[in-house]
Design an enzyme around this catalytic site. Structure first.
Site, PDB file in Angstrom:
ATOM      1  N   GLY A  92     -26.222 -53.955   6.891  1.00  0.00           N
ATOM      2  CA  GLY A  92     -26.809 -54.153   8.207  1.00  0.00           C
ATOM      3  C   GLY A  92     -25.767 -53.893   9.271  1.00  0.00           C
ATOM      4  O   GLY A  92     -24.558 -53.993   9.012  1.00  0.00           O
ATOM      5  N   HIS A 122     -29.052 -62.446   9.990  1.00  0.00           N
ATOM      6  CA  HIS A 122     -27.630 -62.193  10.290  1.00  0.00           C
ATOM      7  C   HIS A 122     -27.514 -61.179  11.434  1.00  0.00           C
ATOM      8  O   HIS A 122     -26.771 -61.397  12.393  1.00  0.00           O
ATOM      9  CB  HIS A 122     -26.930 -61.689   9.023  1.00  0.00           C
ATOM     10  CG  HIS A 122     -25.499 -61.276   9.205  1.00  0.00           C
ATOM     11  ND1 HIS A 122     -24.451 -61.886   8.550  1.00  0.00           N
ATOM     12  CD2 HIS A 122     -24.934 -60.296   9.969  1.00  0.00           C
ATOM     13  CE1 HIS A 122     -23.300 -61.309   8.914  1.00  0.00           C
ATOM     14  NE2 HIS A 122     -23.577 -60.339   9.774  1.00  0.00           N
ATOM     15  N   GLU A 123     -28.258 -60.084  11.327  1.00  0.00           N
ATOM     16  CA  GLU A 123     -28.179 -59.036  12.366  1.00  0.00           C
ATOM     17  C   GLU A 123     -28.761 -59.530  13.684  1.00  0.00           C
ATOM     18  O   GLU A 123     -28.219 -59.236  14.753  1.00  0.00           O
ATOM     19  CB  GLU A 123     -28.877 -57.763  11.904  1.00  0.00           C
ATOM     20  CG  GLU A 123     -28.310 -57.128  10.639  1.00  0.00           C
ATOM     21  CD  GLU A 123     -26.799 -57.009  10.631  1.00  0.00           C
ATOM     22  OE1 GLU A 123     -26.190 -56.769  11.697  1.00  0.00           O
ATOM     23  OE2 GLU A 123     -26.204 -57.176   9.540  1.00  0.00           O
ATOM     24  N   GLN A 155     -21.909 -54.369  17.542  1.00  0.00           N
ATOM     25  CA  GLN A 155     -20.808 -54.065  16.617  1.00  0.00           C
ATOM     26  C   GLN A 155     -20.253 -52.661  16.821  1.00  0.00           C
ATOM     27  O   GLN A 155     -19.169 -52.344  16.322  1.00  0.00           O
ATOM     28  CB  GLN A 155     -21.258 -54.225  15.163  1.00  0.00           C
ATOM     29  CG  GLN A 155     -21.589 -55.662  14.778  1.00  0.00           C
ATOM     30  CD  GLN A 155     -21.971 -55.760  13.322  1.00  0.00           C
ATOM     31  OE1 GLN A 155     -23.117 -55.578  12.977  1.00  0.00           O
ATOM     32  NE2 GLN A 155     -20.994 -56.006  12.473  1.00  0.00           N
ATOM     33  N   CYS A 202     -19.389 -59.621   6.906  1.00  0.00           N
ATOM     34  CA  CYS A 202     -19.784 -58.905   8.117  1.00  0.00           C
ATOM     35  C   CYS A 202     -18.780 -57.787   8.342  1.00  0.00           C
ATOM     36  O   CYS A 202     -17.572 -57.998   8.203  1.00  0.00           O
ATOM     37  CB  CYS A 202     -19.788 -59.874   9.297  1.00  0.00           C
ATOM     38  SG  CYS A 202     -20.213 -59.107  10.865  1.00  0.00           S
ATOM     39  N   LEU A 203     -19.283 -56.619   8.702  1.00  0.00           N
ATOM     40  CA  LEU A 203     -18.382 -55.481   8.932  1.00  0.00           C
ATOM     41  C   LEU A 203     -17.419 -55.752  10.084  1.00  0.00           C
ATOM     42  O   LEU A 203     -16.364 -55.131  10.158  1.00  0.00           O
ATOM     43  CB  LEU A 203     -19.195 -54.209   9.204  1.00  0.00           C
ATOM     44  CG  LEU A 203     -20.048 -53.703   8.027  1.00  0.00           C
ATOM     45  CD1 LEU A 203     -20.865 -52.497   8.448  1.00  0.00           C
ATOM     46  CD2 LEU A 203     -19.201 -53.397   6.811  1.00  0.00           C
ATOM     47  N   HIS A 216     -26.348 -61.387  15.803  1.00  0.00           N
ATOM     48  CA  HIS A 216     -25.383 -60.555  16.542  1.00  0.00           C
ATOM     49  C   HIS A 216     -25.878 -60.253  17.961  1.00  0.00           C
ATOM     50  O   HIS A 216     -25.073 -60.136  18.893  1.00  0.00           O
ATOM     51  CB  HIS A 216     -25.165 -59.211  15.828  1.00  0.00           C
ATOM     52  CG  HIS A 216     -24.136 -59.243  14.742  1.00  0.00           C
ATOM     53  ND1 HIS A 216     -22.806 -59.464  14.984  1.00  0.00           N
ATOM     54  CD2 HIS A 216     -24.240 -59.037  13.405  1.00  0.00           C
ATOM     55  CE1 HIS A 216     -22.127 -59.404  13.831  1.00  0.00           C
ATOM     56  NE2 HIS A 216     -22.979 -59.145  12.854  1.00  0.00           N
TER      57      HIS A 216
HETATM   58 NI    NI Z   1     -22.448 -58.946  10.862  1.00  0.00          NI
END
Ligand code: NI
Length: 153
Positions: A46, A131-132, A51, A89-90, A135
């Protein structure tokens, strides 16, 4: 398509609320396609627009290879139950932690064509989407996890 730079924790961009997109245009589609490419390149499931430094309510998810979800101006309609998920998380490289998420969610969003869709998701799909979605509100999973630790190996 192009790879975008992924913003990492500590950057204030990740802590801001994102603004609605409104109409899905060719520019929106370009962002969505770049985000999918960037997510795949980073081996993620995701990726949310902040991000990659874009302060709009957009995220993409690929909870299972080849099944991509495009979410523009998403709204979570219902949440049900609870599950524990092990998340990374990236934007928080090398870390992992346990978060309590809803077991089921109903989410409404515009897709890549600008068409309003409603999704009933559960299990891992629900985890990824929640989760997304966080953000877009400036929330990271590390805010909710109590046991954030380094990934071994
Ligand atoms: Ni994330």
């Amino acid at each position: 398509m192009a790879l975008r730079n992924i913003v990492e924790i500590g950057d204030p961009i990740l802590r801001k609320q994102c603004r609605p997109v409104g109409e899905v245009t060719d520019r929106t589609r370009m962002i969505l396609d770049d985000m999918v490419e960037t997510m795949r390149n980073a081996m993620g499931v995701g990726l949310a627009a902040p991000q990659v430094g874009i302060m709009r309510r957009i995220f993409v998810a690929e909870p299972e290879e080849g099944r991509v979800m495009y979410m523009v101006d998403p709204e979570i309609i219902t949440m049900e139950g609870e599950q524990e998920s092990e998340e990374g998380c990236l934007s928080v490289p090398g870390k992992s932690g346990t978060v309590i998420r809803p077991e089921k969610v109903t989410i409404k969003a515009k897709d890549r064509d600008g068409k309003e869709q409603t999704y009933e998701l559960e299990g891992f799909d629900a985890v990824v989407v929640c989760h997304e979605f966080d953000h877009l509100e400036g929330v990271l999973y590390v805010d909710k996890a109590e046991d954030v630790h380094d990934i071994e190996g």
